[in-house]
Design an enzyme around this catalytic site. Structure first.
Site, PDB file in Angstrom:
ATOM      1  N   GLY A   1       0.819  -1.200   0.000  1.00 23.89           N
ATOM      2  CA  GLY A   1       0.000   0.000   0.000  1.00 23.89           C
ATOM      3  C   GLY A   1       0.856   1.255   0.000  1.00 23.89           C
TER       4      GLY A   1
ATOM      5  N   GLU B   1       5.619  -3.552   0.840  1.00 25.97           N
ATOM      6  CA  GLU B   1       5.706  -3.218  -0.581  1.00 25.97           C
ATOM      7  C   GLU B   1       4.972  -1.900  -0.778  1.00 25.97           C
ATOM      8  OE1 GLU B   1       4.343  -4.772  -5.007  1.00 25.97           O
ATOM      9  OE2 GLU B   1       3.690  -5.838  -3.220  1.00 25.97           O
TER      10      GLU B   1
ATOM     11  N   CYS C   1       2.000   0.817  -8.458  1.00 26.59           N
ATOM     12  CA  CYS C   1       2.944   1.485  -7.562  1.00 26.59           C
ATOM     13  C   CYS C   1       4.198   1.940  -8.294  1.00 26.59           C
ATOM     14  CB  CYS C   1       3.305   0.569  -6.401  1.00 26.59           C
ATOM     15  SG  CYS C   1       4.075  -0.980  -6.912  1.00 26.59           S
TER      16      CYS C   1
END
Length: 488
Positions: A234, A256, A290
């Site tokens: 997140g 992560e 991301c």
């Protein structure tokens, strides 16, 4: 100007309940100290279902069930038996992939082509992969006798709900751990359908527990004293908070987190191919990645032409309902025909040698070839078999055209005879109704491995032809002394 007709994916393949409880100890239960929240379709704001919200007491029940399953069933179970359950889950994911893909698009809002062609195949593949590792852990690099940690508390985001679930749960179960998973509060439905798949696979109760809820539920999972490992994917801010919570405890931690990624383009880069990479880097999954290419650094000498090409390419992006099957927001998707084509993952090379089923045969300029990790810019090659990518031939002059758009060999020979003033050589004439035979050339094997000969010729080494001694057919042996074959 070409356009697409609406082609929505049917919703009839998935059944959504009116309400969902928490999945604890192998069954769906109502929350004891939590509430409920509605999950909606982000494209239409339609309410899809009411989902339970777990409180601290519900998290206690889930962790206790996971601890019991770890100590009594899953931890002592041999790896080969754990692998059987993981294989069952992987097969169930593959068999119900269309149902899961439609539900993922409804709950998350991503195009059906991304959930169907990217998320679901990868999720199933992850369970297949880690099922193979379950009985091979001594060879995974953690020592001759690796031990599971215990109960894993896992929190996943909303951009790849089912794929992130597979990334977290599959390796944890393969290693002998049990799981308490909290999906994102906005995309819980595929995780709850995965709970039904766990029931379908007869997974022992308590091995996988799914507690839905918002940030408070995640904090209860991360901060629970009986959780041995925390895994979080997140935002960076929440990752810092989790690191502070876990600091000083015995818990293992994996984070992560998101970050910025830049595309860097220099003046020797092919502009059109760079633009394709830029577009796929930022618009894949609608930019909800991301590592999305959210910045663009360009050498000044090519800044203007690159920006003009980027504007033209972005004008051709197709925006439609998330259930539409002709969206362009996916790697390797068809982005034409108004201005340039890109082949789908199964399309192979461009250049007229293959045609997508159902394509009316419109001319296609060179675009991209889509490999297993998305589209790769096309490279101007001669299109010979075995090359990694193919560019469109300059012209196609009939069925006997050769490479790079040249005429066939017989036609070139007759043209050379006419220019030199030589009498034409008579060609063979087939009788009426005769069928032209296809004479394939010799097979081309990478690294010169000939399967038919029962021998393997490694470049730089002599191959050994060794007949089988057990009656099972030809055997391929590598030359003596090769690194992959121990010397005898």
């Amino acid at each position: 100007m070409f356009d697409y007709a609406p082609a929505p994916e049917s919703r009839s393949v998935v059944t959504i309940r009116d309400s969902y409880g928490l999945f604890i100890d192998g069954e769906f239960v109502d929350p004891t100290d939590g509430g409920a929240r509605k999950t909606v379709n982000p494209a239409t704001e339609e309410v899809l279902a009411e989902v339970a919200e777990a409180g601290p007491g519900d998290v206690d029940r889930a962790v206790a069930a996971a601890r019991t399953a770890y100590q009594r069933v899953w931890g002592p179970m041999p790896g080969r038996d754990r692998a059987k359950y993981l294989f069952r889950i992987a097969r169930a994911l593959a068999e119900r992939s269309r149902e899961l893909a439609v539900l993922e698009s409804l709950d998350n809002g991503k195009p059906i082509r991304e959930s169907r062609d990217v998320d679901l195949p990868l999720a199933s593949a992850h369970f297949f992969y880690y099922a193979g590792w379950a009985d091979k852990l001594p060879y995974a690099g953690f020592g001759p006798d690796p031990r599971p940690l215990g109960v894993a508390g896992q929190v996943i985001p909303w951009n790849f709900p089912l794929l992130m679930l597979a990334w977290k749960i599959a390796p944890a179960l393969a290693a002998g751990n049990t799981v308490v998973l909290k999906p994102a509060e906005t995309t819980p439905l595929t995780a709850l359908l995965f709970a039904e798949i766990c029931q379908q696979a007869d997974l022992p109760p308590g091995v996988v527990n799914i507690v839905t809820g918002a940030g408070a539920t995640g904090q209860a999972v991360v901060g629970h004293p009986d959780v041995d490992k925390v895994a979080f994917t997140g935002s960076t801010d929440v990752g810092r908070q989790i690191a502070r919570t876990v600091a000083g405890s015995r818990k293992k931690l994996t984070l992560e987190l998101g970050g910025k990624a830049a595309n860097i383009v220099f003046d020797d880069a092919p502009i059109d191919q760079a633009v394709e990479g830029i577009v796929n880097g930022i618009f894949f999954n609608q930019g909800h990645v991301c590592c999305a290419g959210s910045r663009l650094l360009v050498q000044e000498s090519i800044a203007e032409p690159l920006l003009e090409s980027l504007k033209r390419r972005m004008a051709r992006l197709r925006v439609d309902g998330h259930q539409g099957r002709c969206l362009t927001f996916r790697p390797g998707g068809w982005t034409g025909p108004p201005g340039g084509w890109s082949s789908s993952a199964g399309g192979g090379c461009l250049g007229g040698r293959r045609r997508r089923p159902g394509n009316p045969g419109l001319p296609r300029p060179a675009g991209t070839w889509s490999g297993p990790h998305g589209p790769t810019p096309a490279v101007a090659t001669t299109g010979r078999p075995g090359s990694t990518s193919c560019a469109a031939p300059a012209a196609r002059r009939g069925p006997r055209a050769g490479r790079a758009g040249r005429p066939g060999r017989g036609r070139r020979r007759r043209a050379a005879d006419a220019r030199a003033g030589r009498p034409g050589r008579p060609g063979r004439r087939r009788r009426p109704g005769a069928v032209r035979r296809h004479r394939p050339g010799p097979p081309v094997f990478p690294t010169a491995v000939r399967a038919s000969s029962g021998a393997c010729a490694v470049p730089g080494r002599a191959g050994a032809r060794t007949p089988s001694t057990n009656g099972s057919g030809p055997r391929r042996d590598i030359g003596k002394g090769h690194p992959s074959q121990p010397s005898t």
